[in-house]
Design a protein around this motif. Structure first.
Motif, short mmCIF file in Angstrom:
data_model
loop_
_atom_site.label_atom_id
_atom_site.label_comp_id
_atom_site.label_asym_id
_atom_site.label_seq_id
_atom_site.Cartn_x
_atom_site.Cartn_y
_atom_site.Cartn_z
N LEU A 18 0.85 -5.69 -18.41
CA LEU A 18 1.42 -4.25 -17.70
C LEU A 18 2.87 -4.70 -17.17
O LEU A 18 2.85 -5.88 -16.31
N VAL A 19 3.57 -3.87 -17.25
CA VAL A 19 5.05 -3.77 -16.42
C VAL A 19 5.18 -2.97 -15.40
O VAL A 19 4.79 -1.96 -15.45
N LYS A 58 7.43 10.83 -18.40
CA LYS A 58 7.47 9.88 -19.44
C LYS A 58 8.70 9.81 -20.17
O LYS A 58 9.42 10.77 -20.18
N GLY A 59 9.02 8.55 -20.58
CA GLY A 59 10.25 8.24 -21.17
C GLY A 59 10.28 7.47 -22.51
O GLY A 59 9.28 7.78 -23.19
N ILE A 60 11.53 6.99 -22.88
CA ILE A 60 11.35 6.49 -24.18
C ILE A 60 10.79 4.97 -24.22
O ILE A 60 10.51 4.45 -23.12
N ASN A 61 10.43 4.41 -25.41
CA ASN A 61 9.98 3.16 -25.37
C ASN A 61 8.56 2.95 -24.82
O ASN A 61 8.31 1.77 -24.40
N GLY A 62 7.75 4.00 -24.60
CA GLY A 62 6.43 3.92 -23.67
C GLY A 62 6.64 3.54 -22.35
O GLY A 62 5.65 3.18 -21.58
N PRO A 79 2.36 0.35 -19.79
CA PRO A 79 0.97 -0.45 -20.16
C PRO A 79 1.18 -1.71 -20.80
O PRO A 79 0.16 -2.86 -20.40
N SER A 80 1.85 -2.18 -21.93
CA SER A 80 1.90 -3.20 -22.55
C SER A 80 3.39 -3.75 -22.92
O SER A 80 4.10 -2.92 -23.78
N ALA A 81 3.76 -4.69 -22.40
CA ALA A 81 5.10 -5.17 -22.34
C ALA A 81 5.28 -5.81 -24.03
O ALA A 81 4.49 -6.39 -24.66
N LYS A 109 15.73 -7.85 -13.48
CA LYS A 109 15.81 -8.21 -14.87
C LYS A 109 14.20 -8.60 -15.23
O LYS A 109 13.62 -9.29 -14.55
N LEU A 110 13.90 -8.25 -16.34
CA LEU A 110 12.53 -8.29 -16.75
C LEU A 110 12.41 -9.30 -18.06
O LEU A 110 13.37 -9.23 -18.95
N ASN A 111 11.79 -10.44 -17.73
CA ASN A 111 11.67 -11.36 -18.59
C ASN A 111 10.17 -11.07 -19.39
O ASN A 111 9.24 -11.03 -18.63
N VAL A 112 10.21 -11.25 -20.61
CA VAL A 112 8.87 -11.30 -21.29
C VAL A 112 8.63 -12.32 -22.26
O VAL A 112 9.20 -12.90 -22.91
#
Lengths: 114, 111
Positions: A18-19, A58-62, A79-81, A109-112
């Motif tokens: 989850l993000v 709701k936006g783009i890319n989930g 829900p799922s990065a 900054k999001l790191n996956v």
């Protein structure tokens, strides 16, 4: 003037997790709210916006975000990065009175991780 | 395609020089903005314009100047009075009750 607070300048999640990116604003009057994404050396791209219709947007890319007036928050979730979600994310507000002036948070900054 | 075009993508300035960053939009938007982006500081508003021939200072206007002679154009001049001009500069535009649309940015470096 408005202020926008994004908690956490860096967030790290595993792929598939989850993000949750947090955003709080200062206005007592519900403003317009936005989330943008920025990839390195590029401009900002709109993910989603709240303009006083449904509180769950709701936006783009989930991605989606929920406007909570009582908490003055507009947190961004997914829900799922995915690895491609790694980027910097900015929350922004614009006042309904002075609607053409935008205020931005300092970014997260999001790191996956694979 | 409609959009916002910033040029150049990379710009190098010598000490004491003025430089001008270009921003053109074909979205027919009334409002245009210039933001400066530094690492960890988000976007800070330099100048904005809601109509042609009118513009207002933002939060960090010192050392910068703009003009808005045409609806589609909003150039930013970084003057020698700006002591720390190295940054990423973003131009944006918007209409009433809409989001801001951004260009791809100009990275300015002092050499």
């Amino acid at each position: 003037a408005q202020s926008v607070t994004q908690l956490g300048s860096h967030v790290s999640v595993s792929e598939g997790a989850l993000v949750l990116l947090r955003c709080n604003y200062s206005s007592s009057v519900p403003p317009y709210l936005f989330w943008y994404v920025q990839y390195p050396n590029q401009g900002l791209q709109l993910l989603l916006k709240y303009t006083s219709a449904a509180t769950l947007v709701k936006g783009i890319n989930g991605f989606e975000a929920e406007f909570k007036k009582s908490e003055t928050s507009f947190h961004l979730t997914k829900p799922s990065a995915h690895m491609s979600d790694a980027a910097e994310y900015f929350c922004a507000v614009s006042e309904k009175i002075n609607f053409n002036k935008f205020y931005f948070g300092s970014g997260t900054k999001l790191n996956v991780k694979p | 395609d409609g959009g916002i075009t910033q040029s150049p993508k990379y710009l190098f300035r010598k000490e004491g020089q003025n430089v001008t960053l270009s921003c053109e939009q074909n979205l027919n938007h009334d409002a245009m903005y210039w933001y400066r982006q530094d690492p960890g500081q988000g976007l800070r508003l330099i100048y904005y314009s809601q109509i042609v021939n009118d513009f207002q200072k933002g939060d960090i206007a010192e050392g910068y100047s703009v003009s808005r002679e045409k609806k589609e154009s909003f150039p930013l001049t970084v003057t020698s009075a700006q002591k720390n001009p190295t940054a990423f500069y973003l131009c944006a535009s918007s209409m009433l009750n809409t989001e801001a649309f951004f260009g791809q940015g100009t990275r300015l470096t002092v050499v």
